[in-house]
Structure formats: structure tokens, C-alpha cells
Design a protein around this motif. Structure first.
Motif, short mmCIF file in Angstrom:
data_model
loop_
_atom_site.label_atom_id
_atom_site.label_comp_id
_atom_site.label_asym_id
_atom_site.label_seq_id
_atom_site.Cartn_x
_atom_site.Cartn_y
_atom_site.Cartn_z
N TYR A 134 0.05 4.45 -4.55
CA TYR A 134 -0.80 3.62 -4.94
C TYR A 134 -2.25 3.16 -5.71
CZ TYR A 134 -3.79 -1.35 -3.37
OH TYR A 134 -4.48 -2.11 -3.68
N ILE A 191 -3.84 8.11 -0.11
CA ILE A 191 -3.11 6.94 -0.75
C ILE A 191 -1.77 7.28 -2.22
CG2 ILE A 191 -3.54 4.83 1.03
CD1 ILE A 191 -5.65 4.39 -1.25
N SER A 212 0.87 -1.38 0.13
CA SER A 212 -0.26 0.27 0.14
C SER A 212 0.78 1.81 0.24
CB SER A 212 -1.53 -0.02 1.23
OG SER A 212 -0.25 -0.23 2.31
N MET A 244 -3.49 -5.77 4.62
CA MET A 244 -2.80 -4.63 4.22
C MET A 244 -4.28 -3.38 5.16
SD MET A 244 -2.88 -3.45 0.28
CE MET A 244 -1.39 -4.04 -0.10
#
Ligand SMILES: NC(=O)c1ccc[n+]([C@@H]2O[C@H](COP(=O)([O-])OP(=O)(O)OC[C@H]3O[C@@H](n4cnc5c(N)ncnc54)[C@H](O)[C@@H]3O)[C@@H](O)[C@H]2O)c1
Length: 261
Positions: A160, A157, A97, A197
């Protein structure tokens, strides 16, 4: 079309990120369907759990390596080919991640690391395994994307999201060139799933009581909960089987309805 209880009997698969989470569930599911699996993970030490699912007909072979390293892919492919001379299935699942920062705060080194694993790793797997599949004129590659490959994901994120958009693009581009060689290329796009995760994100959101973060994180999922690794593995089992022989280039959501919103 006949369907046996071991629809993948005699087939050989490589599963990356196989030591836990979605990858481990995939190893178990593919073995249950009769495939032998090369279980590829950089956490080399503990493959005991996955090895425990091997049967008389379906082996599980641990391989400790890093998907972002080309030499490790060469070794993994050679080890898988040693089984039957053919690799039938690649589950390109390993992913990280990375940091939970947005654009302006995202450290460049952390960005590079996410791209190395989630993009370069997937690319190398498709290229190395795809080459031998093309030589044999058959095979199925399933990459793991995410609902984060379709939107900004709240912005937090950043790398990601970038990596999963890339996985979607690579999946479609590879499907186009491999179709005429009998190789299907697909992606599964999960929403938050019950693995380390997400547990990591829960600890970040609510350090004192991680589980308390779950309802908030699951709020955007129409079915009202995280997915389970086994539910991803179930769809994988279908996509790699002959039942899905006419599917290629698809980005398949397994997301409790998130992408329908
Ligand atoms: N869990 C979720 O909520 C979720 C949602 C959408 C997509 N995904 C995707 O599913 C895939 C699997 O994630 P998970 O939830 O099972 O995560 P996880 O963290 O539980 O497991 C990931 C596994 O990949 C391995 N790995 C990481 N980097 C590697 C590398 N460079 N080389 C080899 N192995 C490496 C880890 O050691 C670990 O065993 C990832 O691609 C992830 O982006 C997960």
C-alpha cells in the motif's frame, strides 16, 4: 468570478470506487454541485444508494468494472462521453489496502494485486480520460493518495505504501505534461477515514471488539479522530471547481494534521 449554487452544472465526472466510502461521498457531493457522474466500481450489484442522489439535472450512471482492466476503462469512458461528448472530472479513487504484512512476509501475489488496482488503475484512468480531456483542452483529474504516500507507515502495509508513493509521483509527472493542455492533475492525501477500509483494519487489530481499536489507530492524528468521507468530498468539490483554477501538481493533505508532524 461568480459562484452559483451549482458550480459544476453541465459537467461530467467519472468517480471510481464509487459504491461506498470516499467514492460514494464524492458521487453525492459532485451531484449536489450539479455534475453528472459515471459511478465506476467492481461491486456492480448495488448502486442503489448512489443512484438515489441523482437530480433532474445531474444523472448518476452505474458502471460495473475493474479499474485495472484497460477494456473496462474504454467502456467507462465511452459511456461517460455519451452524456455530453466531454469528461470534465476524473476522481481516481478506487483502491485496496492489501495485506497488513511487512517486507519479509509480503506475498508477491498480494503485492501484484495492490499495484494493479492502486497504481495501474490510476495510470489507466489518467491516460484514458486524460486523452479526451487533452482533446477538449480542459479537465481536472484528482487521484487519491494517502498519508501513506509520504512515509513508511510503520512498515506493515508494505504494498500500500509503495502504491501511494507511486500515485504521488504519477500525479506530479502527469501534471507537468498536461498543464499546457488545460488539464489540471492533483492528489488528495487522506489519513485514516471512516470507511470499510479502516473498519477492516480495526477487525484485524481487535477481532472481538473492533471499535476498541479505534482510539489507538487515531492516536497519531493531531485532530484526534478519523476523517469522514464527506470531508474528503468537500475538498474534492473545491479542487475540481473553477475556484481552484490555478492549482495543479499538488498533493493535498486532508489528514487532521498528520503530515504536519
Ligand atoms: N479509508 C481510509 O482510511 C483511507 C485513508 C487514505 C487513503 N484512502 C484511499 O481512499 C480511496 C477510497 O478508499 P475507501 O476508504 O473509500 O475504501 P473502501 O474500501 O470503503 O471503498 C473502496 C471502493 O473501491 C472499489 N474497488 C476496489 N477495487 C476496485 C477495482 N479494481 N475496480 C473498481 N473498483 C474497485 C471497492 O469495491 C469499494 O467500493 C482508496 O484509494 C484508499 O487507498 C483511504
Amino acid at each position: 468570478m461568480t459562484q452559483s449554487s451549482s458550480p459544476l452544472a453541465g459537467r461530467v465526472a467519472i468517480v471510481t470506487g464509487a459504491a461506498r466510502g470516499i467514492g460514494l461521498a464524492a458521487v453525492r457531493r459532485l451531484v449536489a454541485d450539479g455534475a453528472s457522474v459515471l459511478a465506476f466500481d467492481r461491486e456492480g450489484a448495488d448502486f442503489a444508494a448512489s443512484l438515489a442522489c441523482a437530480t433532474a439535472d445531474a444523472a448518476v450512471i452505474p458502471y460495473a468494472g475493474d479499474v485495472s482492466r484497460e477494456a473496462d476503462w474504454d467502456e467507462a469512458v465511452a459511456a461517460a462521453l455519451a452524456l455530453t461528448g466531454q469528461i470534465d472530472i476524473l476522481f481516481n479513487n478506487a483502491g485496496i489496502s492489501g495485506g497488513f504484512e511487512n517486507l519479509l512476509d509480503y506475498p508477491a501475489e498480494a503485492f501484484d494485486e495492490v499495484i494493479a488496482v492502486n497504481v495501474r488503475g490510476v495510470f489507466l484512468g489518467m491516460q484514458k480520460v486524460g486523452r479526451t480531456m487533452q482533446q477538449h483542452g480542459s479537465g481536472v483529474i484528482v487521484n487519491v493518495s494517502s498519508v501513506s504516500g509520504f512515509g513508511g507507515g510503520g512498515g506493515g502495509i508494505f504494498a500500500y505504501v509503495a502504491s501511494k508513493f507511486a500515485v504521488n509521483g504519477m500525479t506530479k509527472a502527469a501534471a507537468m505534461t498536461m498543464a499546457k493542455h488545460g488539464v489540471r492533475v492533483l492528489a488528495i492525501c487522506p489519513c485514516p477515514t471512516e470507511t470499510e477500509m479502516m473498519f477492516q483494519l480495526e477487525r484485524k487489530v481487535s477481532p472481538d471488539n473492533p471499535e476498541a481499536a479505534r482510539p489507538g489507530l487515531a492516536q497519531g492524528i493531531p485532530l484526534g479522530r478519523y476523517g469522514k468521507p464527506e470531508e474528503i468530498a468537500e475538498v474534492l468539490a473545491f479542487l475540481v471547481s473553477d475556484r481552484a483554477a490555478f492549482m495543479t501538481g499538488a498533493l493535498v493533505p486532508v489528514d487532521g494534521g498528520v503530515l504536519a508532524k
